[in-house]
Design an enzyme around this catalytic site. Structure first.
Site, short mmCIF file in Angstrom:
data_model
loop_
_atom_site.label_atom_id
_atom_site.label_comp_id
_atom_site.label_asym_id
_atom_site.label_seq_id
_atom_site.Cartn_x
_atom_site.Cartn_y
_atom_site.Cartn_z
N GLU A 192 -7.02 6.00 29.71
CA GLU A 192 -5.98 4.97 29.79
C GLU A 192 -5.03 5.04 28.59
O GLU A 192 -5.51 5.19 27.47
CB GLU A 192 -6.59 3.57 29.86
CG GLU A 192 -5.56 2.55 30.31
CD GLU A 192 -6.07 1.11 30.36
OE1 GLU A 192 -5.44 0.29 30.99
OE2 GLU A 192 -7.11 0.83 29.76
N GLY A 326 -11.56 0.07 21.01
CA GLY A 326 -12.86 -0.59 20.92
C GLY A 326 -13.77 -0.22 22.08
O GLY A 326 -14.99 -0.06 21.92
N ALA A 327 -13.17 -0.10 23.27
CA ALA A 327 -13.95 0.22 24.47
C ALA A 327 -13.00 0.52 25.62
O ALA A 327 -11.81 0.21 25.54
CB ALA A 327 -14.83 -0.97 24.84
N MET A 328 -13.54 1.13 26.67
CA MET A 328 -12.70 1.45 27.83
C MET A 328 -13.48 1.22 29.12
O MET A 328 -14.60 1.69 29.27
CB MET A 328 -12.22 2.91 27.71
CG MET A 328 -11.43 3.40 28.90
SD MET A 328 -9.92 2.42 29.16
CE MET A 328 -9.77 2.52 30.94
N GLU A 329 -12.82 0.54 30.06
CA GLU A 329 -13.51 0.00 31.25
C GLU A 329 -13.67 0.96 32.42
O GLU A 329 -13.76 0.51 33.57
CB GLU A 329 -12.73 -1.23 31.74
CG GLU A 329 -11.33 -0.93 32.34
CD GLU A 329 -10.20 -1.04 31.35
OE1 GLU A 329 -10.44 -0.90 30.14
OE2 GLU A 329 -9.06 -1.27 31.80
N ASN A 330 -13.73 2.29 32.20
CA ASN A 330 -13.89 3.23 33.32
C ASN A 330 -14.87 2.66 34.34
O ASN A 330 -15.96 2.21 33.98
CB ASN A 330 -14.44 4.56 32.81
CG ASN A 330 -13.74 5.00 31.56
OD1 ASN A 330 -12.55 5.22 31.57
ND2 ASN A 330 -14.48 5.11 30.47
N HIS A 362 -15.60 -8.40 28.13
CA HIS A 362 -14.22 -7.98 28.41
C HIS A 362 -14.21 -6.79 29.38
O HIS A 362 -13.52 -6.81 30.41
CB HIS A 362 -13.55 -7.60 27.09
CG HIS A 362 -12.15 -7.13 27.19
ND1 HIS A 362 -11.07 -7.92 26.85
CD2 HIS A 362 -11.62 -5.95 27.60
CE1 HIS A 362 -9.95 -7.24 27.03
NE2 HIS A 362 -10.26 -6.03 27.50
N GLU A 363 -14.99 -5.77 29.07
CA GLU A 363 -14.95 -4.56 29.91
C GLU A 363 -15.56 -4.82 31.29
O GLU A 363 -15.12 -4.25 32.28
CB GLU A 363 -15.66 -3.38 29.21
CG GLU A 363 -15.14 -3.05 27.82
CD GLU A 363 -13.63 -2.88 27.72
OE1 GLU A 363 -13.00 -2.54 28.73
OE2 GLU A 363 -13.09 -3.13 26.62
N GLU A 385 -5.24 -6.92 30.83
CA GLU A 385 -5.79 -7.24 29.52
C GLU A 385 -5.84 -8.74 29.23
O GLU A 385 -6.78 -9.22 28.61
CB GLU A 385 -5.01 -6.49 28.43
CG GLU A 385 -5.08 -4.97 28.55
CD GLU A 385 -6.50 -4.42 28.55
OE1 GLU A 385 -7.45 -5.15 28.21
OE2 GLU A 385 -6.67 -3.23 28.91
#
Ligand code: BES
Ligand code: ZN
Length: 952
Positions: A192, A326-330, A362-363, A385
């Site tokens: 992303e 911080g993180a990624m929601e794949n 969040h993710e 977001e």
């Protein structure tokens, strides 16, 4: 509109294509006027790498051809650090065309063939296609000798290869050290917003949703993970294995993910049967348990709350050793920075626990908001977001009430107000076309303002109705894309006409909660109201003037650092108007009164006489309130007499608004400072900390500027004023979350101000820790403080650096790195920067935070800034322009400046960057922030000096 423009370009192209390839047909294709048109437009077409004309000139892809399914095969080699891959994309042709435009970046394309459905049916071999490449737009064009026919499907096969990327984007390598000191490599994706094109040629825009069938070849010492569960593993000659994953649901390219690693995992099963696993490097396995507990709870929560099943059979959460954000929601394979997922009971503090919980919340929220329903284009990234951030509040409050996240959420709104009250802010829904601009959209406005206005709307509609509305939205747009308007339609009475069959929400079919009754009768247009919050930038100021029982309300645009008497003030106000759902409470009743302020001015009549009125109850609204006349005096008196009459969040918001109004030149600093006097009796820790935060901020400002008399007096005041509560603190981990945070904040301040008992205790603990060879468990609430005090001696600093290298806890490493950055010795700070640039001991992922920390240290501020100026080119090799680290490095090393010389220096630097073609929105934000700081000091330093003289 966009579509018809694209078709036009397509038609022009046919002419061009003939001229370039089959020279003679040009006359038969075009009338003379269209030839003119064509000649005119020819110049508009870019030139591909090989010198031929590239048939597409827009950044966005044409919509003549859309992808339906990708068959993707990837074979990474973790020794040679590259990968070979192939894909077959099944596409549907919507309008006949002679080319297909795809995204591709830094991939070596070896072979491209095309088969029609008929070819496939009769097993005819694919026809080889010519590929043109236009790197400036990260696009390739596949040229088709014969037209692709509308409404038919085709299959495009592409063989390609590339190196595993060096940075944090696309398909990249990451390394970690084992307990035994061995360095191991893994391969991981992060796409992303626009980096799937670095891993495979694709239609890399969120609207082009498709299904993906992924196969990964690997060595037997590794495992492969992807979005979906594994179907089977095939053994190949030579000992290699090939994992085949189930076909994904329909989704956008930026959510595709795969990892080849040798991690260990812990697993559990959610109530719905979904298998949840947490993966981490083998030696970090013991830090994964909290994440498993939290993700199971949160997944259960969301499935219930949204009344929509998480559609995959498994959910993996993986701690990646090198991660940019911080993180990624794949979808199904969420990736995290180690500090966002791992919890080490020995070294992680309560704030660390809250952070891990928030990031997981969040993710997981994104699995619905973002993955199931995706924004049409990046201009509306706030729909992803902002919602995921808003859902953190809703889910963490229910699953971990003891973390008391509410007050942090409020703080988050205050943070973005700082940004949004500068003229350089932007509307939530904002145009974004280039990769850099798209990256810049992932900012405080999209995340925080997005979440705060959703929270305001929830408060206005009632949680029950808001929830129904968003469920309706999620159900209606599942596996599809949505835009701003679609959300508001789902939340407003428009849905009466809509095709909703389940979960349909309309005003008339649900009983209104009592506090929203009046608005429902007024039949409020949610869409109209929310347009004022999403399409215009900034935050309103509500000015209240009370005369007897009459309240005169006035709205204007709140501007931090621009005073009403400034010449530019008027122009900056023009055409700004919000529909503000205001709330207020009075001395005569506990009820929450509501009103929508839709015009510049309005008058309300109170039913009875009251001694005070407080607007923006619980600070749920996204606006600042100013009380004219005796308004502030009455509230200050009230706080001093009995602050508990007001709710804790109302006390926090009074402190916040008062100091904001000082920055806007509407309230004098001594009035705001007088307001903090009651804090001695404050019973709410978040409110106490809010007041303390401002006083500390003033200390840091004057310390940086070497205004020694004021700095000394402030130190005196702080230590004297907060002494009783500082002395009450114990060096342990006991108490509620906020008691523990108060302990950390107060002891940190006391040691920073050299308060002898604090320094003594911290030194003692640090020595014991060193003597125990780092084995002693120091309470986590004070760990950072103890390390920071220890880092002030050379022996302590060196020892901390050794421990930094050895530690397997990201939470501890962060605390050590912060402590190291507080050294007063410039050569030590420089050594840290060098280590950060080298990227071995201090990983590149931590460089931005390191530079920020050094710049906060008065002894390091100049060092960090000079370093950034001199090494800009090197920094850009590590991080992409517009990326979060680059923005953090810029703002972290400049926005504290507060002198005209510094402003000039920063301006010159930005000018030179612009001349080199680097232009970022953050430049203007920084310049405005520095100007604001200068103005604040000019106006308020004398007042602060005098106030201190009479207060100590
Ligand atoms: N979708 C983002 C990751 C991302 C960030 C992609 C920036 C592209 C650019 C992810 O959901 C996210 O928001 N991560 C946050 C953590 C969150 C808890 C605020 C982050 O990375 O800071
Ligand atoms: Zn997010």
């Amino acid at each position: 509109m966009a579509n018809s423009r694209r078709k036009l370009i397509f038609n022009i192209y046919i002419g061009f294509y003939c001229s370039a390839v089959i020279q003679i047909c040009i006359c038969s294709q075009f009338t003379s006027s269209s030839i003119d048109q064509f000649n005119k437009d020819l110049g508009a077409f870019p030139v591909a790498i090989n010198g031929e004309i590239f048939p597409w000139h827009e950044l966005r892809l044409p919509t003549m051809v859309i992808p339906l399914h990708y068959d993707l095969f990837v074979h990474p080699n973790l020794t040679s650090l590259d990968f070979v891959a192939s894909e077959k994309i099944e596409v549907l042709v919507r309008d006949a065309t002679q080319f297909i435009i795809l995204h591709s970046k830094d991939l070596e394309i070896m072979n491209v063939t095309l088969q029609s459905e008929e070819d496939l049916r009769y097993r005819k071999p694919g026809r080889k296609l010519t590929v043109l490449s236009y790197p400036a737009h990260e696009q390739i064009a596949l040229l088709i000798p014969e037209k692709l026919m509308a409404d038919l499907r085709y299959s495009v096969a592409i063989d390609f290869q590339a190196k595993l990327a060096d940075g944090f984007e696309g398909f990249y390598k990451s390394t970690y050290r084992t307990l035994g000191g061995e360095t191991r490599t893994i391969a991981v994706t992060d796409f992303e917003p626009t980096r799937a094109r670095m891993a495979f040629p694709c239609f890399d825009e969120p609207l082009f949703k498709a299904n993906f069938s992924i196969k990964i070849r690997r060595e037997s010492r590794h495992v492969a993970l992807s979005n979906m569960p594994k179907v089977k593993t095939i053994e190949l000659e030579g000992g290699l294995l090939e994992d085949h994953f189930e076909t994904t649901v329909k989704m956008s390219t930026y959510l595709v993910a795969y990892i080849v690693c040798d991690f260990n995992s812990v697993s559990g099963t959610a109530s719905s049967g979904v298998k949840v696993s947490i993966h981490a490097a083998p030696d970090k396995w013991s830090q994964t348990h909290y994440a498993l507990e939290a993700s199971l709870k949160l997944l259960d929560f969301y499935e219930n709350y949204f009344d929509i099943h998480y559609p995959l059979a498994k959910l993996d959460l993986v701690a990646i050793p090198d991660f940019e954000s911080g993180a990624m929601e794949n979808w199904g394979l969420v990736t995290y920075r180690e500090t966002s997922l791992l919890f080490d009971p020995k070294t992680s503090s309560t704030s660390d626990k809250l952070w891990v919980t928030r990031v997981i919340a969040h993710e997981l929220a994104h699995q619905w908001f973002g993955n199931l329903v995706t924004m049409e284009w990046w201009n509306d990234i706030w729909l992803n977001e902002g919602f995921a951030t808003y859902m953190e509040l809703i889910s963490v409050n229910v699953t971990y009430p003891e973390l008391q996240f509410d007050d942090d959420f409020l703080d988050m709104c205050f943070e973005v107000i700082k940004r949004d009250s500068l003229n350089s802010s932007h509307p939530l829904s904002n145009q974004a076309e280039t990769s850099t601009h798209i990256k810049e959209m992932f900012d405080a406005v999209s995340y925080k303002k997005g979440a705060c206005i959703l929270n305001m709307l929830k408060d206005f509609l009632s949680e029950e109705k808001f929830k129904k509305g968003i469920i309706h939205y999620l159900k209606k747009f599942s596996y599809r894309n949505a835009k701003n308007d679609d959300l508001w339609s789902s939340l407003s009475d428009d849905c009466l006409e809509s095709d909703s069959t389940s979960g349909g929400f309309c005003y008339s079919d649900s009983k209104p909660a009592s506090n929203t009754l009046t608005f429902l009768q007024e039949n409020v247009e949610v869409k109209q109201m929310m347009a004022t919050w999403t399409l215009q930038k900034g935050i309103p100021l509500v000015v209240v003037n009370r005369e007897g029982r009459s309240l005169r309300l006035q709205q204007e645009r709140f501007l931090n650092g621009v005073f009403k008497e400034d010449p530019e003030w008027g122009a900056l106000q023009e055409r700004y108007l919000w529909h503000i759902p205001v709330t207020y409470s009075t001395s005569s009743s506990n009820a929450i009164h509501r009103h929508i302020l839709k015009s510049k001015t309005d008058t309300l009549d109170l039913p009875e006489k009251t001694s005070w009125v407080k607007f923006n109850v619980d600070s749920n609204g996204y606006y600042i309130v100013h009380y004219e006349g005796h308004g502030w005096d009455q509230l200050i008196t009230l706080l001093n007499q009995n602050h508990t009459v007001l709710r804790p969040k109302d006390r926090i918001s009074l402190i916040h608004d008062a100091f904001q109004l000082v920055s806007a030149g509407r309230l004098t600093l001594d009035k705001a400072l007088d307001l903090t006097h009651y804090l001695q009796h404050e019973t709410s820790i978040p409110a106490l900390l809010k007041g303390l935060e401002y006083l500390e901020l003033f200390y840091h400002i004057t310390e940086r500027r070497n205004v020694s008399d004021v700095t000394e007096n402030l130190k005196h005041y702080l230590l004297q004023y907060f002494k009783p509560v500082i002395d009450m603190q114990s060096w342990c981990d006991k108490g509620s979350v906020w008691e523990r945070r108060l302990r950390s904040a107060l002891l940190k301040l006391a040691c920073y101000l050299n308060h002898a008992p604090c320094i003594q205790k911290a030194t003692e603990l640090f020595s014991q820790w060193m003597e125990s060879s780092g084995k002693l468990n120091i309470p986590t609430d004070v760990l950072k403080i103890v390390y920071s005090v220890g880092a002030q001696t050379t022996a302590g600093w060196n020892y901390l650096l050794e421990q930094y290298e050895l530690s397997l806890s990201g939470a501890e490493k962060n605390k050590i790195l912060y402590a190291l950055s507080t050294s007063k010795h410039q050569e030590k700070l420089m050594k840290l920067i060098e280590l950060g640039m080298e990227g071995k001991v201090i990983k590149t992922q931590d460089l931005a935070a390191l530079l920020h920390a050094i710049a906060r240290n008065p002894k390091g501020q100049q060092l960090a800034w000079n370093f950034v100026k001199e090494n800009w080119i090197h920094l850009l090799k590590k991080f992409e322009l517009g990326s979060f680290p680059i923005r953090m490095i810029i703002s972290g090393t400049t926005s504290h400046f507060s002198s005209k010389d510094e402003l000039q220096e920063v301006k010159l630097f930005f000018e030179s960057l612009k001349a080199q073609g680097s232009h970022l929105e953050i430049f203007q934000i920084v310049l405005e922030t520095i100007s604001k700081n200068i103005k604040w000091l000019e106006k308020n330093l004398p007042t602060l000096r005098n106030w201190l003289l009479i207060s100590i």
